[in-house]
Design a protein around this motif. Structure first.
Motif, mmCIF file in Angstrom:
data_model
loop_
_atom_site.group_PDB
_atom_site.id
_atom_site.type_symbol
_atom_site.label_atom_id
_atom_site.label_comp_id
_atom_site.label_asym_id
_atom_site.label_seq_id
_atom_site.Cartn_x
_atom_site.Cartn_y
_atom_site.Cartn_z
ATOM 1 N N MET A 52 0.720 -1.172 0.014
ATOM 2 C CA MET A 52 -0.094 0.047 -0.041
ATOM 3 C C MET A 52 1.059 1.242 -0.067
ATOM 4 O O MET A 52 0.752 2.238 -0.602
ATOM 5 C CB MET A 52 -0.957 -0.138 1.279
ATOM 6 N N SER A 53 1.701 1.291 0.863
ATOM 7 C CA SER A 53 2.953 2.530 1.070
ATOM 8 C C SER A 53 3.460 2.688 -0.496
ATOM 9 O O SER A 53 3.674 3.797 -0.853
ATOM 10 C CB SER A 53 3.952 2.239 1.968
ATOM 11 N N ASP A 54 3.725 1.735 -1.082
ATOM 12 C CA ASP A 54 4.476 1.967 -2.498
ATOM 13 C C ASP A 54 3.438 2.476 -3.638
ATOM 14 O O ASP A 54 3.901 3.167 -4.805
ATOM 15 C CB ASP A 54 4.793 0.385 -3.068
ATOM 16 N N GLU A 55 1.929 2.787 -3.072
ATOM 17 C CA GLU A 55 1.229 3.216 -4.173
ATOM 18 C C GLU A 55 0.776 4.666 -3.986
ATOM 19 O O GLU A 55 0.240 5.194 -4.929
ATOM 20 C CB GLU A 55 -0.274 2.523 -4.114
ATOM 21 N N PHE A 56 1.618 5.063 -2.989
ATOM 22 C CA PHE A 56 1.358 6.587 -2.602
ATOM 23 C C PHE A 56 2.809 7.327 -2.620
ATOM 24 O O PHE A 56 3.527 6.762 -2.253
ATOM 25 C CB PHE A 56 0.711 6.844 -1.233
ATOM 26 N N ILE A 57 2.731 8.464 -2.737
ATOM 27 C CA ILE A 57 3.844 9.319 -2.393
ATOM 28 C C ILE A 57 4.017 9.479 -0.832
ATOM 29 O O ILE A 57 5.163 9.524 -0.363
ATOM 30 C CB ILE A 57 3.778 10.776 -2.961
ATOM 31 N N SER A 58 2.962 9.543 -0.260
ATOM 32 C CA SER A 58 3.363 9.966 1.525
ATOM 33 C C SER A 58 1.973 8.947 1.856
ATOM 34 O O SER A 58 0.781 9.150 1.436
ATOM 35 C CB SER A 58 3.296 11.523 1.745
ATOM 36 N N LYS A 63 -1.777 11.108 7.066
ATOM 37 C CA LYS A 63 -2.026 11.792 5.877
ATOM 38 C C LYS A 63 -1.777 10.577 4.816
ATOM 39 O O LYS A 63 -1.338 9.597 4.916
ATOM 40 C CB LYS A 63 -1.249 12.870 5.497
ATOM 41 N N ILE A 64 -2.382 10.876 3.705
ATOM 42 C CA ILE A 64 -2.074 10.176 2.381
ATOM 43 C C ILE A 64 -1.791 11.110 1.100
ATOM 44 O O ILE A 64 -2.679 12.130 1.279
ATOM 45 C CB ILE A 64 -3.126 8.942 1.959
ATOM 46 N N VAL A 65 -0.868 10.952 0.497
ATOM 47 C CA VAL A 65 -0.835 11.607 -0.637
ATOM 48 C C VAL A 65 -0.500 11.070 -2.051
ATOM 49 O O VAL A 65 0.290 9.865 -1.795
ATOM 50 C CB VAL A 65 0.419 12.777 -0.467
ATOM 51 N N VAL A 165 1.866 17.814 5.055
ATOM 52 C CA VAL A 165 1.805 17.431 3.630
ATOM 53 C C VAL A 165 2.612 18.054 2.618
ATOM 54 O O VAL A 165 2.591 19.336 2.726
ATOM 55 C CB VAL A 165 0.326 17.485 3.235
ATOM 56 N N ILE A 166 3.427 17.727 2.038
ATOM 57 C CA ILE A 166 4.137 17.905 0.802
ATOM 58 C C ILE A 166 3.049 18.034 -0.343
ATOM 59 O O ILE A 166 3.001 17.072 -1.168
ATOM 60 C CB ILE A 166 5.484 17.445 0.543
ATOM 61 N N THR A 167 2.771 19.113 -0.499
ATOM 62 C CA THR A 167 1.792 19.375 -1.721
ATOM 63 C C THR A 167 2.343 19.447 -3.354
ATOM 64 O O THR A 167 1.796 19.370 -4.292
ATOM 65 C CB THR A 167 1.007 20.677 -1.515
ATOM 66 N N SER A 168 3.945 19.654 -3.364
ATOM 67 C CA SER A 168 4.483 20.012 -4.386
ATOM 68 C C SER A 168 5.937 19.742 -4.220
ATOM 69 O O SER A 168 6.573 20.280 -3.196
ATOM 70 C CB SER A 168 4.285 21.601 -4.951
ATOM 71 N N LEU A 169 6.537 19.303 -5.195
ATOM 72 C CA LEU A 169 8.096 18.865 -5.263
ATOM 73 C C LEU A 169 8.463 18.922 -6.763
ATOM 74 O O LEU A 169 7.987 18.330 -7.474
ATOM 75 C CB LEU A 169 8.458 17.642 -4.839
ATOM 76 N N GLY A 177 6.883 13.558 -9.015
ATOM 77 C CA GLY A 177 5.972 12.445 -8.616
ATOM 78 C C GLY A 177 6.299 11.705 -7.278
ATOM 79 O O GLY A 177 5.926 10.694 -7.106
ATOM 80 N N ALA A 178 7.231 12.434 -6.414
ATOM 81 C CA ALA A 178 7.859 11.568 -5.319
ATOM 82 C C ALA A 178 8.318 12.519 -4.554
ATOM 83 O O ALA A 178 8.593 13.679 -4.835
ATOM 84 C CB ALA A 178 8.695 10.476 -6.003
ATOM 85 N N ASN A 179 8.722 12.358 -3.401
ATOM 86 C CA ASN A 179 9.303 13.137 -2.232
ATOM 87 C C ASN A 179 10.945 13.019 -2.138
ATOM 88 O O ASN A 179 11.340 13.376 -1.511
ATOM 89 C CB ASN A 179 8.758 12.823 -0.618
ATOM 90 N N SER A 180 11.264 11.935 -3.222
ATOM 91 C CA SER A 180 12.765 11.973 -3.067
ATOM 92 C C SER A 180 13.240 12.157 -4.654
ATOM 93 O O SER A 180 12.553 11.775 -5.425
ATOM 94 C CB SER A 180 13.119 10.442 -2.839
ATOM 95 N N PHE A 181 14.618 12.360 -4.899
ATOM 96 C CA PHE A 181 15.027 12.507 -6.092
ATOM 97 C C PHE A 181 16.608 12.039 -6.132
ATOM 98 O O PHE A 181 17.509 12.463 -5.187
ATOM 99 C CB PHE A 181 14.915 14.146 -6.583
ATOM 100 N N ARG A 182 16.981 11.460 -7.181
ATOM 101 C CA ARG A 182 18.280 10.904 -7.337
ATOM 102 C C ARG A 182 18.601 11.225 -8.641
ATOM 103 O O ARG A 182 18.250 10.724 -9.791
ATOM 104 C CB ARG A 182 18.344 9.347 -6.769
ATOM 105 N N PRO A 183 19.466 11.948 -9.027
ATOM 106 C CA PRO A 183 19.962 12.451 -10.466
ATOM 107 C C PRO A 183 20.734 11.332 -10.954
ATOM 108 O O PRO A 183 21.351 10.372 -10.342
ATOM 109 C CB PRO A 183 21.043 13.728 -9.966
ATOM 110 N N GLU A 184 20.823 11.527 -12.276
ATOM 111 C CA GLU A 184 21.305 10.289 -13.198
ATOM 112 C C GLU A 184 22.539 10.943 -13.887
ATOM 113 O O GLU A 184 23.385 10.139 -14.421
ATOM 114 C CB GLU A 184 20.230 9.764 -14.070
ATOM 115 N N THR A 185 22.668 12.101 -13.787
ATOM 116 C CA THR A 185 23.759 12.800 -14.593
ATOM 117 C C THR A 185 24.388 13.780 -13.625
ATOM 118 O O THR A 185 23.695 14.339 -12.881
ATOM 119 C CB THR A 185 23.535 13.202 -15.939
ATOM 120 N N ASN A 186 25.732 14.145 -13.962
ATOM 121 C CA ASN A 186 26.320 15.519 -13.371
ATOM 122 C C ASN A 186 25.640 16.516 -13.868
ATOM 123 O O ASN A 186 24.853 16.769 -15.022
ATOM 124 C CB ASN A 186 27.670 15.643 -13.817
#
Length: 278
Positions: A52-58, A63-65, A165-169, A177-186
């Motif tokens: 279930m947790s995997d289906e939501f941002i938060s 809360k659910i987002v 609630v994080i309403t925008s990132l 579409g998530a509360n985390s970000f990992r870059p793929e390039t410099n």
């Protein structure tokens, strides 16, 4: 939402895939008070708390987002197919304190979400009204804060964290579409997050995993003199020759073995040992 969407494909869109005709998806999700749940389209699918947790941002007891994603719908039908509607009813285990979703007129503590809205926005449901006014947003790299303006020489996952609630990132101006970000390039990255309380935080940082470049060849012998040049896409912090600071363009004619060290702003180090002879 990929698990649920995959189920939707099997349950309701088979005809669309084969006949290239349009289809409507009506889905119901029920969340239990222990945060397990079930998804129902034409069949019921029990789901664990982790699933279930995997289906939501938060997703927690406050809360659910979630973020409807029209682009992610494309795999559900062939190019000529037409997914005309996709609505989800979410039955919630707690009383709703705040939401930007449409309340379900047929059932208490239930909302109806258009998963194909033209301008996707995060859909939130808050159970604990006290968190709405909290302002505790932070950008984390593991246990440490990501520092605005800093240069990093390793890839890492930036996580926006808040009890609110994080309403925008947004990453470099694009909604994420998530509360985390990992870059793929410099590169240079600007991450902006906004809370339901109205608080906004912005952090800009650079990922640079490459060492500075120089014309000096390691262990090479130069006759007479040599001009030292060096550069780095994201900037040089300092350079030394035999421990003494130098700038790019330095002419070296003294006969001896020399050690050149160059650091960029991210802390990457290039070292060259070379010799000058008469």
């Amino acid at each position: 939402m990929k698990k649920i969407k995959s189920l939707a494909v099997i349950a309701t869109c088979t005809a669309a895939l084969l006949l290239l005709a349009g289809c409507d998806i009506t889905q119901e999700m029920t969340i239990n008070d222990n945060l397990t749940g079930k998804a129902k389209i034409t069949m019921e699918q029990p789901m664990s708390k982790a699933e279930m947790s995997d289906e939501f941002i938060s997703y927690d007891k406050q809360k659910i987002v979630l973020l409807p994603d029209t682009e992610d719908m494309e795999y559900m039908v062939e190019d000529e197919g037409d997914l005309e509607a996709y609505t989800m009813t979410i039955n919630l285990p707690f009383q709703i304190a705040d939401t930007n979703a449409k309340l379900n007129p047929e059932k208490e503590n239930s909302v109806v979400v258009n998963m194909m809205q033209e301008t996707p926005e995060r859909i939130y449901v808050v159970f604990d009204e006290s968190i709405v006014s909290l302002e505790d947003l932070a950008f984390k790299n593991g246990e440490y804060n990501v520092i605005n303006g800093k240069y990093y020489n390793k890839y890492f996952t930036l996580r926006a964290k808040s009890q609110n609630v994080i309403t925008s990132l947004k990453v470099n101006g694009k909604e994420w579409g998530a509360n985390s970000f990992r870059p793929e390039t410099n590169g240079k990255y600007t991450v902006k997050a906004k809370l339901l309380s109205g608080q906004e935080e912005v952090v800009t940082y650079v990922i640079d995993t490459y060492k500075p470049k120089t014309n000096i060849v390691n262990n090479k012998t130069y006759k007479g003199s040599v001009k030292i040049t060096f550069s780095d896409k994201w900037g040089i912090k300092k350079a030394t020759l035999n421990g003494n600071p130098i700038s790019s363009g330095k002419m070296v004619s003294k006969a001896r073995t020399h050690t050149l060290k160059i650091w960029d702003k991210a802390g990457n180090l290039t070292t060259r040992t070379f010799k000058v002879v008469k």
